[in-house]
Write an enzyme that holds these catalytic residues in place. Structure first.
Site, PDB file in Angstrom:
ATOM      1  N   SER A 186      16.351   9.592  18.918  1.00 46.93           N
ATOM      2  CA  SER A 186      16.928  10.236  17.726  1.00 46.93           C
ATOM      3  C   SER A 186      16.895   9.391  16.464  1.00 46.93           C
ATOM      4  CB  SER A 186      18.375  10.669  18.012  1.00 46.93           C
ATOM      5  OG  SER A 186      18.390  11.889  18.708  1.00 46.93           O
ATOM      6  N   LYS A 236      15.119  10.822  13.442  1.00 50.24           N
ATOM      7  CA  LYS A 236      15.743  11.685  12.432  1.00 50.24           C
ATOM      8  C   LYS A 236      15.840  10.996  11.076  1.00 50.24           C
ATOM      9  CE  LYS A 236      18.563  14.493  15.613  1.00 50.24           C
ATOM     10  NZ  LYS A 236      18.302  13.889  16.926  1.00 50.24           N
ATOM     11  N   SER A 251      23.776  13.748  14.608  1.00 51.48           N
ATOM     12  CA  SER A 251      22.528  13.758  15.377  1.00 51.48           C
ATOM     13  C   SER A 251      22.175  15.185  15.798  1.00 51.48           C
ATOM     14  CB  SER A 251      22.620  12.852  16.616  1.00 51.48           C
ATOM     15  OG  SER A 251      21.330  12.550  17.112  1.00 51.48           O
TER      16      SER A 251
END
Length: 443
Positions: free
Chosen positions: A110, A113, A280
């Site tokens: 993640s 991102k 997230s």
């Protein structure tokens, strides 16, 4: 870093109210833009994290110890596994302070991102908003709900773009036109191609992500058919406004000559990016990546999204040649990113030349306080000092963000470990790395 105030007094927590001189703020606006303000900070005193760092009073002379020497004990632990990419940049100078396999692509999870958020802000602009519309054709009683790719659309009363407001505006327009009953279609054609990225592990849908569509409300509720679910919610809200909806909503393209009856807009993209990073949000990140693809002139598909993000980063002057992006959220295990690309992106967002990227930094969770770091760093002297994006897949643990260290220097850092055997141990090791950097007296 003159003017930087990091408060660690008991009862004061960590509040960067005086932010003049910080590389991610404009001095003229510093008084109006605190970096962060925890609501309930812990009573913090300087105590070293066991085996990780010493209190600032014991920091060495200028340039001693080196950043690499400070981080070495934490980077050498078994919990990080056999493949680790590390990059640390000095935010004031932009120069690398430490790197180990930082140019080698690693699975980012993640932390990807960060790249998606920066690309979206560059491609669309921080003030961009996403519009959800209701239109009608020659028959004023035949409505079409048109999705504009707003990842924050909600049928509830909480935060987000409210379908209830759209229903109220639509009902008012219909009433003024003398229409009391309608049929409803829905159009989610802004995004094309598979709604489920073929590079995802199949079990991820709907457990951690939904099909990516241009029309979805309360996507975190994981509806099986997001556009249909949004249309049904809208039909119910119209009924609440006294407008009868005949039959069930059906999927259909909006008429070419359709007239707009009502519309609602999302919060500015800068706010959306902050929310995606703090929580997230996999769904939000996937939507943003498809918007980047459309802005580049490509189709709004999962296949085009990753390359479009890479292209946007390249336009920003970053060396993204070593990056392979298969999605926007980091769920695709085949994505590979150099740790140095992440730190360079953070440095760009923190610096003075691209203020439109600032929410990439301000959206990062604060250690022990917000988002995905709210339950981490609780017993660490780095609580409140580290802002970072987490990343976790089976066998992958990552942490990337910014910190103002004990020596007053701001650093961007990224640690990507993609050969992890125990996620809990890896997470603790990553926190120790960040804490060590926060306590660095290296400048």
């Amino acid at each position: 870093m003159a003017g930087c105030v990091v408060v660690l007094a008991a009862g004061a927590g960590v509040v960067l109210d005086q932010t003049a001189g910080l590389p991610w703020t404009d001095d003229a606006a510093a008084a109006e833009t605190p970096l962060f303000r925890p609501e309930a900070p812990p009573a913090a005193t300087w105590s070293p994290a066991p085996g990780v760092l010493a209190a600032p009073a014991t920091a060495g002379t200028a340039g001693e110890p080196a950043v690499g020497d400070v981080l070495a004990p934490t980077l050498g632990v078994a919990g990080l596994g056999g493949r680790v990419g590390v990059s640390v940049l000095n935010l004031s100078t932009g120069a690398p302070s430490y790197e180990s396999a930082g140019a080698d692509p690693h699975t980012p999870a993640s932390t990807l991102k960060i790249l998606t958020g920066a690309a979206a802000l560059h491609a669309l602009g921080p003030d961009h908003t996403f519009t959800t519309r209701v239109v009608s054709g020659p028959d004023p009683s035949a409505l079409t709900l048109v999705g504009g790719g707003d990842p924050t659309l909600t049928a509830d009363d909480g935060a987000g773009t409210r379908l209830a407001d759209l229903a109220a505006s639509t009902a008012q327009a219909l009433t003024e036109a003398g229409v009391a009953a309608v049929t409803l279609s829905y159009d989610a054609s802004l995004f094309t191609g598979p709604a489920v990225d073929p590079d995802w592990t199949p079990s991820y849908v709907p457990s951690v992500v939904s099909p990516t569509t241009a029309l979805a409300a309360d996507i975190m509720d994981r509806p099986a058919d997001p556009p249909l679910d949004a249309a049904e919610e809208f039909a119910g809200l119209l009924a609440d406004q006294g407008i009868a909806v005949d039959g069930e909503p059906v999927e259909a393209a909006a008429p070419a000559d359709a007239a707009e009856l009502a519309a609602v807009e999302s919060a500015p993209l800068a706010t959306v990016v902050e929310d995606v990073l703090t929580s997230s949000d996999n769904d939000g990140a996937e939507v943003l990546a498809r918007h980047v693809a459309i802005a580049s002139g490509a189709a709004g598909t999962s296949e085009a999204a990753g390359p479009a993000v890479v292209a946007a980063l390249t336009e920003l002057g970053l060396d993204a040649s070593g990056a392979t992006l298969l999605d926007g959220s980091g769920l695709a295990r085949g994505s590979a990113v150099p740790a140095a690309l992440i730190t360079q992106t953070l440095a760009l967002a923190a610096g003075p030349d691209h203020p439109g990227l600032r929410s990439v930094v301000t959206g990062l969770p604060v250690a022990a306080f917000t988002g995905t770091l709210a339950d981490r760093f609780g017993d660490s002297s780095a609580a409140g000092l580290v802002r970072a994006k987490t990343g976790t897949l089976t066998g992958v643990s990552a942490l990337a963000g910014v910190v103002v260290a004990a020596d007053g220097v701001g650093y961007a850092f990224a640690v990507l470990a993609d050969d992890v055997g125990n996620t809990t141990e890896a997470r603790a090791a990553l926190d120790d790395v960040a804490a060590a950097l926060a306590g660095c007296g290296c400048a």
